[in-house]
Design a protein around this motif. Structure first.
Motif, short mmCIF file in Angstrom:
data_model
loop_
_atom_site.label_atom_id
_atom_site.label_comp_id
_atom_site.label_asym_id
_atom_site.label_seq_id
_atom_site.Cartn_x
_atom_site.Cartn_y
_atom_site.Cartn_z
N ALA A 16 0.83 -1.20 0.00
CA ALA A 16 0.00 0.00 0.00
C ALA A 16 0.87 1.25 0.00
O ALA A 16 0.60 2.21 -0.73
N ALA A 17 1.95 1.24 0.78
CA ALA A 17 2.84 2.40 0.84
C ALA A 17 3.59 2.60 -0.47
O ALA A 17 3.94 3.72 -0.84
N GLU A 18 3.84 1.50 -1.16
CA GLU A 18 4.61 1.55 -2.40
C GLU A 18 3.77 1.96 -3.61
O GLU A 18 4.32 2.27 -4.66
N ARG A 19 2.46 1.99 -3.47
CA ARG A 19 1.60 2.25 -4.62
C ARG A 19 1.88 3.61 -5.25
O ARG A 19 1.72 3.80 -6.44
N VAL A 20 2.34 4.57 -4.45
CA VAL A 20 2.65 5.90 -4.97
C VAL A 20 3.79 5.84 -5.98
O VAL A 20 3.95 6.73 -6.81
N LEU A 21 4.57 4.76 -5.95
CA LEU A 21 5.70 4.62 -6.86
C LEU A 21 5.29 4.13 -8.25
O LEU A 21 6.12 4.12 -9.16
#
Length: 244
Positions: A16-21
């Protein structure tokens, strides 16, 4: 080295935190790097003296591409990622496509480096010369403004450097990692990645990187020092329609 097609996912919370990437340039320009952004509608880009990258929302449609054409003008060449080649309008030219990988921190050991020095505007000519020789990726006359750049000098000459480029919320990309051919094999790149990563961690952010898929030596190094292959990426150089 064969790059696996099945990228190992992180834990659910990490995913979820990596989705911005998934669309790192857009997240960067619409977030922490907004001061560098030129905008028209949904289209964003860095000033060309800062970076070649332009960005559109994920799964961009014709209206988004029209905004980009209005932003950069007719017959202009830009670099984009996070978009499918099939989304590029027929009136545009796709000049080049390249495959890359995105890597994220998965246990990188970071530490300051006593030999590394902070690079700034006075060092740009040397930085550009080192980039021209080693070709780590795009680097412009104001790229150094994007974040912390560290270098190692030998006999007064800049022989290795690394720094910060894209800045999605919560993340910072380590980029422009390069070493003069006469000074390779000494671990300078690894030391600088660790040192730049240390500064990123000190701000409470997480290091990430991009690399060309064909650059197997660099990918092997990054995996060995604590990065994880997150996803495959496609970079495109595209040209806006010519003026009528």
């Amino acid at each position: 080295m064969t790059i696996p097609s099945d990228v190992r996912p992180g834990a659910t919370a990490d995913a979820a935190a990596e989705r911005v990437l998934d669309n790192a340039p857009y997240a960067s320009l619409s977030g922490p790097h907004h001061r560098f952004a030129e905008r028209h509608g949904t289209a964003l880009r860095y000033h060309p003296d800062v970076s070649v990258f332009a960005a559109l929302p994920s799964a961009a449609g014709p209206a988004d591409w029209a905004d980009m054409a209005a932003l950069v003008g007719p017959g202009a060449t830009i670099a984009v990622s996070g978009q499918d080649v099939s989304s590029v309008p027929d009136t545009w030219g796709v000049l080049e496509t390249g495959q890359g990988v995105q890597l994220v921190d998965d246990g990188l050991v970071t530490a300051p480096d006593e030999e590394a020095v902070r690079l700034g505007a006075a060092d740009v000519d040397e930085m550009l010369a080192l980039v021209a020789l080693t070709k780590p990726g795009p680097f412009a006359v104001r790229t150094v403004e994007l974040g912390t750049y560290l270098g190692i000098r030998r006999g007064g000459a800049l022989v290795a450097m690394a720094g910060e480029r894209l800045h999605p919320p919560g993340w910072t990309e380590i980029s422009a990692v390069c070493t003069h051919p006469d000074h390779r094999g000494q671990g300078l790149a690894t030391r600088l990645v660790r040192a730049v990563g240390h500064g990123i961690r000190e701000r409470g952010e997480t290091p990430m990187m991009h690399a060309a898929a064909a650059n197997e030596n660099a990918i092997r190094l990054y995996l060995s020092i604590g990065f994880r292959l997150r996803r495959h990426t496609t970079f495109m150089a595209v040209r806006t329609p010519a003026a009528p």
